[in-house]
Design a protein around this motif. Structure first.
Motif, PDB file in Angstrom:
ATOM      1  N   LEU A  62      -2.619  34.008  -3.560  1.00  0.00           N
ATOM      2  CA  LEU A  62      -1.641  33.726  -2.638  1.00  0.00           C
ATOM      3  C   LEU A  62      -2.045  32.997  -1.418  1.00  0.00           C
ATOM      4  O   LEU A  62      -1.583  31.975  -0.944  1.00  0.00           O
ATOM      5  CB  LEU A  62      -1.295  34.972  -1.897  1.00  0.00           C
ATOM      6  N   GLN A  63      -3.527  33.155  -1.143  1.00  0.00           N
ATOM      7  CA  GLN A  63      -4.074  32.360  -0.329  1.00  0.00           C
ATOM      8  C   GLN A  63      -4.053  30.885  -0.550  1.00  0.00           C
ATOM      9  O   GLN A  63      -3.879  29.996   0.395  1.00  0.00           O
ATOM     10  CB  GLN A  63      -5.583  32.655   0.014  1.00  0.00           C
ATOM     11  N   TYR A  64      -4.414  30.433  -1.754  1.00  0.00           N
ATOM     12  CA  TYR A  64      -4.521  29.151  -2.244  1.00  0.00           C
ATOM     13  C   TYR A  64      -2.832  28.434  -2.130  1.00  0.00           C
ATOM     14  O   TYR A  64      -2.724  27.189  -1.824  1.00  0.00           O
ATOM     15  CB  TYR A  64      -5.137  28.729  -3.352  1.00  0.00           C
ATOM     16  N   MET A  65      -2.207  29.113  -2.718  1.00  0.00           N
ATOM     17  CA  MET A  65      -0.768  28.573  -2.621  1.00  0.00           C
ATOM     18  C   MET A  65      -0.272  28.309  -1.007  1.00  0.00           C
ATOM     19  O   MET A  65       0.362  27.403  -0.681  1.00  0.00           O
ATOM     20  CB  MET A  65       0.426  29.499  -3.173  1.00  0.00           C
ATOM     21  N   ASP A  66      -0.572  29.313  -0.316  1.00  0.00           N
ATOM     22  CA  ASP A  66      -0.214  28.989   1.318  1.00  0.00           C
ATOM     23  C   ASP A  66      -1.092  27.844   1.707  1.00  0.00           C
ATOM     24  O   ASP A  66      -0.368  27.175   2.500  1.00  0.00           O
ATOM     25  CB  ASP A  66      -0.802  30.120   2.031  1.00  0.00           C
ATOM     26  N   LYS A  67      -2.079  27.526   1.133  1.00  0.00           N
ATOM     27  CA  LYS A  67      -2.896  26.399   1.742  1.00  0.00           C
ATOM     28  C   LYS A  67      -2.287  25.080   1.246  1.00  0.00           C
ATOM     29  O   LYS A  67      -2.232  23.927   1.864  1.00  0.00           O
ATOM     30  CB  LYS A  67      -4.324  26.477   1.128  1.00  0.00           C
ATOM     31  N   LEU A  68      -1.950  25.294  -0.071  1.00  0.00           N
ATOM     32  CA  LEU A  68      -1.193  24.012  -0.624  1.00  0.00           C
ATOM     33  C   LEU A  68      -0.090  23.704  -0.046  1.00  0.00           C
ATOM     34  O   LEU A  68       0.752  22.569  -0.260  1.00  0.00           O
ATOM     35  CB  LEU A  68      -1.259  24.358  -2.257  1.00  0.00           C
ATOM     36  N   PHE A 125      -2.733  40.020   6.117  1.00  0.00           N
ATOM     37  CA  PHE A 125      -1.563  40.301   7.111  1.00  0.00           C
ATOM     38  C   PHE A 125      -1.238  39.339   7.953  1.00  0.00           C
ATOM     39  O   PHE A 125      -0.028  38.629   8.137  1.00  0.00           O
ATOM     40  CB  PHE A 125      -1.357  41.433   7.772  1.00  0.00           C
ATOM     41  N   LEU A 126      -2.215  38.944   9.108  1.00  0.00           N
ATOM     42  CA  LEU A 126      -1.902  38.031  10.055  1.00  0.00           C
ATOM     43  C   LEU A 126      -1.731  36.573   9.385  1.00  0.00           C
ATOM     44  O   LEU A 126      -1.108  35.866  10.012  1.00  0.00           O
ATOM     45  CB  LEU A 126      -3.204  38.083  11.007  1.00  0.00           C
ATOM     46  N   TRP A 127      -2.460  36.269   8.512  1.00  0.00           N
ATOM     47  CA  TRP A 127      -2.242  34.828   7.829  1.00  0.00           C
ATOM     48  C   TRP A 127      -0.895  34.676   7.131  1.00  0.00           C
ATOM     49  O   TRP A 127      -0.410  33.620   7.472  1.00  0.00           O
ATOM     50  CB  TRP A 127      -3.476  34.506   7.027  1.00  0.00           C
ATOM     51  N   GLY A 128      -0.286  35.825   6.379  1.00  0.00           N
ATOM     52  CA  GLY A 128       1.150  35.547   6.028  1.00  0.00           C
ATOM     53  C   GLY A 128       1.955  35.398   7.001  1.00  0.00           C
ATOM     54  O   GLY A 128       2.921  34.745   7.055  1.00  0.00           O
ATOM     55  N   GLY A 129       1.858  35.964   8.338  1.00  0.00           N
ATOM     56  CA  GLY A 129       2.665  35.930   9.499  1.00  0.00           C
ATOM     57  C   GLY A 129       2.557  34.692  10.060  1.00  0.00           C
ATOM     58  O   GLY A 129       3.685  34.058  10.539  1.00  0.00           O
ATOM     59  N   VAL A 130       1.386  34.194  10.142  1.00  0.00           N
ATOM     60  CA  VAL A 130       1.293  32.890  10.993  1.00  0.00           C
ATOM     61  C   VAL A 130       1.994  31.783   9.760  1.00  0.00           C
ATOM     62  O   VAL A 130       2.494  30.624  10.304  1.00  0.00           O
ATOM     63  CB  VAL A 130      -0.359  32.455  11.144  1.00  0.00           C
ATOM     64  N   VAL A 183      -9.771  32.987 -10.499  1.00  0.00           N
ATOM     65  CA  VAL A 183      -8.589  32.566 -11.446  1.00  0.00           C
ATOM     66  C   VAL A 183      -7.288  32.473 -10.466  1.00  0.00           C
ATOM     67  O   VAL A 183      -6.538  31.519 -10.937  1.00  0.00           O
ATOM     68  CB  VAL A 183      -8.343  33.364 -12.550  1.00  0.00           C
ATOM     69  N   GLY A 184      -7.263  33.272  -9.761  1.00  0.00           N
ATOM     70  CA  GLY A 184      -6.180  33.276  -8.598  1.00  0.00           C
ATOM     71  C   GLY A 184      -5.867  31.764  -8.240  1.00  0.00           C
ATOM     72  O   GLY A 184      -4.659  31.304  -7.911  1.00  0.00           O
ATOM     73  N   ASN A 185      -7.167  31.076  -7.743  1.00  0.00           N
ATOM     74  CA  ASN A 185      -7.026  29.667  -7.289  1.00  0.00           C
ATOM     75  C   ASN A 185      -6.487  28.806  -8.277  1.00  0.00           C
ATOM     76  O   ASN A 185      -5.549  28.149  -8.066  1.00  0.00           O
ATOM     77  CB  ASN A 185      -8.155  29.211  -6.750  1.00  0.00           C
TER      78      ASN A 185
END
Length: 500
Positions: A62-68, A125-130, A183-185
């Motif tokens: 999820l982190q990398y998808m958000d970054k992309l 949680f905060l990064w998802g909100g941002v 692998v999530g990345n």
């Protein structure tokens, strides 16, 4: 044995503990004296793998998808809708890493002082909100502000996962496990384009790129709630383990000789130890150099692919092979690093060499050879699979809780600076070829190979120096526990040898 344990307890009153069958606390002596059978340890390892790896892997995906998402949004008309001109998009990419960098040092303190699992869950949680706030942006100022705070939200995640892996796994087990949650990345690279493509074709009155940010941000914040209740702070408090399994898990952690498993006082002396350690600087220089390529290619990858001659929506889908190439090399290198002794750094060099070849292909091939250039771009992405290997080196070769958290943050600070500097070479006037940016990426990757070679040489030299000075020292298990839990650094433990 009683004397050694008493010396330990005198040195560090915050001893790690596990809950026993009647709910009381077990001392370090009780933990150490419990003799787990090989079958018990195998069952525990399987349980850790089935719970910890997917939990962290989904979060990292999820982190990398958000970054992309920022790169994908450019193909969904973000730049035109917000009126971005000149280098404004470049700065929207770079400012993310200013936020990441700004929060890196507070993170190095907080992950030592706060319950680690809870702190990471709140950060997610905060990064998802941002990320959801990106959908409300109306101009350059709003977008650059949102990108800064997104970096703040993400700063704790990868260093925190590296520390958690070091808590739960033995040194020889760490490369494969660091690679497993990474692998999530790779999956994010594979499915991220499909998700963006689907959202881009959805029937909605809301602009597609705004819908993309809202959907991804909501999923991330929702997952954070799950993390808050299940991600453990340490082996001694893991709710998914039985009391006996916690005892075994703590015992395995103590054998690493890399530091305590509980929250400990922040020690400035260990920060100074890190500043004087050559391995730290070599890790930092390597990370900075290779991320000159990462900063540009993460933010401008979609534009570069479109420049190969593909349509905007096809460019979203055609990036999927980049994730697949990462996955293939991740499996290969993690397997080699786990099965063959002293192979972590050599396979890292191999990955960077593959990326150098890919960058050279993009730079030298003619524009009409778009398939070959796309293969080159897939090769370029391979160097990113070194991230879990770097984390495994830090967790295996850096002892002392404060020092290890400091080194983790220093490495990710270098990651941030590289990602800030890298996009500055991708000049708006050169879109979509970005010749200057490709050359800078090539130079950074080549220097990365140099620093990895120097790091490998340093480890060999230091191990031989210690052997010649002290002989082939074999520390007894209890002495290793005392040294580690006294929170000494790798430079202060005579029997410590660096894993290659």
């Amino acid at each position: 044995m009683e004397k050694s344990q008493q010396e330990f307890l005198t040195y560090n009153e915050k001893v790690p503990y596990v809950a026993n069958e009647i709910g009381q606390d077990a001392s370090i002596g009780e933990v150490f004296e419990y003799q787990a059978s090989p079958e018990e340890e195998r069952r525990l390892l399987r349980k850790l793998d089935l719970f910890m790896i997917p939990t962290m892997g989904v979060c990292y995906m999820l982190q990398y998808m958000d970054k992309l998402a920022i790169s994908q949004a450019t193909l969904l008309n973000l730049r035109a809708d917000l009126g971005l001109v000149g280098s404004q998009y470049t700065w929207c990419s770079a400012i993310f890493y200013f936020g990441y960098l700004a929060w890196s040092w507070p993170t190095s303190y907080l992950i030592v002082r706060l319950p680690l699992g809870k702190y990471l869950a709140v950060s997610v949680f905060l990064w998802g909100g941002v990320l959801m706030c990106h959908a409300a942006c109306q101009n350059f100022a709003g977008l650059i502000t949102a990108r800064f705070f997104l970096g703040v939200g993400e700063a704790a995640v990868a260093p925190g996962f590296g520390l958690i892996t070091g808590m739960f796994y033995k040194r020889e087990e760490q490369p494969a496990r660091q690679g497993a949650w990474f692998v999530g990345n790779c999956i994010a690279n594979i499915i991220g384009g499909v998700v963006a493509y689907g959202i881009g074709h959805s029937a909605s009155d809301l602009q597609s790129w705004r819908l993309l940010f809202l959907a991804l941000g909501a999923i991330t914040s929702g997952y954070a709630v799950f993390l808050f209740f299940v991600l453990p702070d340490s082996p001694a408090t893991a709710s998914f383990l039985t009391p006996t399994e916690r005892t075994i898990a703590v015992q395995r952690t103590l054998a690493n000789k890399t530091g305590a498993t509980e929250t400990t006082p922040f020690q400035w002396s260990q920060v100074m130890d890190a500043a004087k350690d050559p391995q730290v600087w070599l890790l930092v220089f390597y990370t900075f150099c290779v991320n000159l390529a990462n900063g540009g290619l993460t933010s401008f990858g979609a534009i570069i692919v479109e420049g190969f001659g593909f349509s905007a929506f096809k460019s979203l889908l055609i990036q999927m092979p980049m994730g697949l190439s990462q996955l293939v090399f991740l499996v290969i290198t993690a397997t080699i690093a786990t099965c063959i002794a002293s192979s972590r750094i050599p396979v890292m060099v191999l990955n960077v060499i593959v990326s150098v070849i890919g960058t050279a292909m993009i730079y030298t091939l003619d524009d009409d050879q778009k398939i070959a250039k796309m293969v080159g771009l897939c090769f370029v992405a391979v160097f990113a699979v070194n991230i879990p290997l770097i984390l495994s080196i830090v967790s295996s070769n850096v002892a002392g809780v404060t020092k290890r958290s400091t080194v983790s943050v220093a490495v990710f600070a270098a990651y941030c600076v590289g990602n800030i500097v890298g996009p500055q070479f991708f000049l708006a006037s050169e879109e979509p070829v970005y010749a200057t940016g490709i050359r800078a990426s090539l130079c950074g990757l080549a220097l990365g190979i140099l620093f990895l070679g120097l790091l490998f040489t340093f480890y060999i030299w230091e191990n031989k120096r210690r052997d010649s000075k002290q002989g082939q020292v074999v520390i007894s298990d209890l002495e290793g526990v005392v040294a580690a839990q006294a929170n000494k650094t790798d430079r202060q433990i005579p029997g410590f040898r660096y894993a290659l």
